[in-house]
Write a protein that holds these residues in place. Sequence first.
Motif, mmCIF file in Angstrom:
data_model
loop_
_atom_site.group_PDB
_atom_site.id
_atom_site.type_symbol
_atom_site.label_atom_id
_atom_site.label_comp_id
_atom_site.label_asym_id
_atom_site.label_seq_id
_atom_site.Cartn_x
_atom_site.Cartn_y
_atom_site.Cartn_z
ATOM 1 N N THR A 188 0.789 -1.009 0.429
ATOM 2 C CA THR A 188 -0.052 0.266 0.377
ATOM 3 C C THR A 188 1.062 0.896 0.440
ATOM 4 O O THR A 188 2.157 0.811 0.366
ATOM 5 N N ARG A 189 0.542 2.524 -0.771
ATOM 6 C CA ARG A 189 1.240 3.455 -1.134
ATOM 7 C C ARG A 189 1.371 4.074 0.272
ATOM 8 O O ARG A 189 0.181 4.208 1.080
ATOM 9 N N ALA A 190 2.658 4.600 0.817
ATOM 10 C CA ALA A 190 2.753 5.578 1.823
ATOM 11 C C ALA A 190 1.510 6.852 2.432
ATOM 12 O O ALA A 190 1.688 7.598 3.210
ATOM 13 N N GLU A 191 1.836 7.142 0.877
ATOM 14 C CA GLU A 191 1.176 9.125 0.883
ATOM 15 C C GLU A 191 0.071 8.200 0.876
ATOM 16 O O GLU A 191 -0.636 9.876 1.064
ATOM 17 N N ASN A 192 -0.775 7.621 1.002
ATOM 18 C CA ASN A 192 -2.546 7.649 1.563
ATOM 19 C C ASN A 192 -2.434 7.867 2.991
ATOM 20 O O ASN A 192 -3.655 8.294 3.503
ATOM 21 N N TYR A 193 -1.281 7.713 4.156
ATOM 22 C CA TYR A 193 -1.668 8.082 5.170
ATOM 23 C C TYR A 193 -1.366 9.305 5.605
ATOM 24 O O TYR A 193 -1.696 9.962 6.814
ATOM 25 N N GLY A 194 -0.470 10.890 4.599
ATOM 26 C CA GLY A 194 -0.812 11.555 5.090
ATOM 27 C C GLY A 194 0.765 11.284 6.356
ATOM 28 O O GLY A 194 1.378 10.520 6.739
ATOM 29 N N GLU A 195 0.458 12.868 7.039
ATOM 30 C CA GLU A 195 1.141 12.736 8.916
ATOM 31 C C GLU A 195 1.240 11.730 9.089
ATOM 32 O O GLU A 195 2.724 11.289 9.702
ATOM 33 N N ASP A 196 0.692 11.229 9.250
ATOM 34 C CA ASP A 196 0.121 10.264 10.722
ATOM 35 C C ASP A 196 1.443 9.117 10.104
ATOM 36 O O ASP A 196 1.319 7.925 10.781
ATOM 37 N N CYS A 197 1.478 8.486 8.725
ATOM 38 C CA CYS A 197 2.398 7.250 7.465
ATOM 39 C C CYS A 197 3.937 7.802 8.336
ATOM 40 O O CYS A 197 4.776 7.407 9.443
ATOM 41 N N GLU A 198 4.449 8.780 9.296
ATOM 42 C CA GLU A 198 6.129 8.654 9.076
ATOM 43 C C GLU A 198 6.699 8.479 8.439
ATOM 44 O O GLU A 198 7.452 7.502 8.739
ATOM 45 N N PRO A 199 6.343 8.634 7.394
ATOM 46 C CA PRO A 199 7.523 8.263 6.063
ATOM 47 C C PRO A 199 9.128 8.618 6.551
ATOM 48 O O PRO A 199 9.383 9.313 7.147
ATOM 49 N N HIS A 200 10.005 7.567 6.040
ATOM 50 C CA HIS A 200 10.680 6.454 5.799
ATOM 51 C C HIS A 200 11.469 5.965 5.159
ATOM 52 O O HIS A 200 10.150 4.737 4.649
ATOM 53 N N GLN A 201 12.463 6.705 4.195
ATOM 54 C CA GLN A 201 12.509 5.304 2.961
ATOM 55 C C GLN A 201 13.213 4.033 3.785
ATOM 56 O O GLN A 201 14.009 3.792 4.071
ATOM 57 N N ALA A 202 12.805 3.100 2.386
ATOM 58 C CA ALA A 202 13.165 2.468 3.437
ATOM 59 C C ALA A 202 14.111 1.597 1.416
ATOM 60 O O ALA A 202 13.888 2.165 0.619
ATOM 61 N N THR A 203 15.090 1.045 1.504
ATOM 62 C CA THR A 203 16.454 0.238 1.187
ATOM 63 C C THR A 203 16.016 -1.246 0.590
ATOM 64 O O THR A 203 16.814 -1.324 -0.155
ATOM 65 N N CYS A 225 6.785 3.360 6.022
ATOM 66 C CA CYS A 225 5.617 3.893 7.535
ATOM 67 C C CYS A 225 6.670 3.803 8.814
ATOM 68 O O CYS A 225 6.154 3.290 8.816
ATOM 69 N N GLU A 226 6.996 4.731 9.236
ATOM 70 C CA GLU A 226 7.369 5.041 10.777
ATOM 71 C C GLU A 226 6.627 4.054 11.230
ATOM 72 O O GLU A 226 6.901 2.883 12.932
ATOM 73 N N ASN A 227 5.533 3.970 12.130
ATOM 74 C CA ASN A 227 3.795 3.875 12.445
ATOM 75 C C ASN A 227 3.413 3.164 12.481
ATOM 76 O O ASN A 227 3.266 2.331 11.325
ATOM 77 N N PRO A 228 3.934 2.124 13.693
ATOM 78 C CA PRO A 228 3.720 0.687 14.186
ATOM 79 C C PRO A 228 2.256 0.201 13.576
ATOM 80 O O PRO A 228 1.646 -0.976 13.027
ATOM 81 N N ASN A 229 1.746 1.441 13.480
ATOM 82 C CA ASN A 229 0.076 1.332 13.182
ATOM 83 C C ASN A 229 -0.806 1.529 11.751
ATOM 84 O O ASN A 229 -1.786 0.453 11.364
ATOM 85 N N VAL A 230 0.486 1.802 10.821
ATOM 86 C CA VAL A 230 0.427 1.667 9.797
ATOM 87 C C VAL A 230 0.794 0.164 9.257
ATOM 88 O O VAL A 230 1.688 0.299 9.047
#
Length: 241
Positions: A188-203, A225-230
């Motif tokens: 699922t795209r991280a952008e769908n969760y906005g600020e709640d996502c706490e975006p972080h680039q994975a490699t 997303c760093e947010n464990p609830n996402v």
Amino acid sequence: MNTRSRKLLSARKPSSSTKLWPLAAAVLGAALVVSGCASDGGETASSASPSPSAASESPEVSPSTGTSTGEAGSASPGSSAPAPTAGNSTEAASPTGPKTCAAADLAGEVEDNIGGGAAGSVYRTLVLTNVSSAPCASAAGFPGVSYVDDTSNEQIGAAAVRSGENGNPGGVFVLEPGQSVVADLKETRAENYGEDCEPHQATKLLVYPPEDLQALEIPHEILACENPNVELLSIGALQKR
């Protein structure tokens, strides 16, 4: 006394030899009795001890089995354990099936599915290939999948949830060298969760084969997303390709 009277008197007196005869006869008789008793005792003692011929007839014992080989002492069938033979080994038999595929036996990749997408999600295929020189068996079930950052080498956000969309929990599949198992991977795209996502680039993706505590890494750059609830990841059961 005249000469005639002396002759008559001497004829009536017993000689000394005549007196000794009865005594000698008695002594001789006693000796015979004693000798007879000793003879009887000797025969009794000699009969109690085994003769050499009787001792030689005792059953012989075979040194290899410990059973008697003589007629009188022969062992009944099955009374002693047979000597070990090549066909009577007690060693445990070697396993007949291949070992379970471990992370070290596998190489992974993520394949893009043509047209595999929906609103806000992308469907891909996780591929695990046996790169060892021997067959191995993939354990039944779902692999563990999560996003990882190369810099910290730590998991980002929640691990993948299991998907039962294919209606099959998977099975055990024997993989010859070069053969693969696959699983449906939904992101699922991280952008769908906005600020709640706490975006972080994975490699990369960290993948644990079923029932394995070791993981393999697959290069895979994506925003996580760093947010464990996402929950961004969903994984299906492994299937034979």
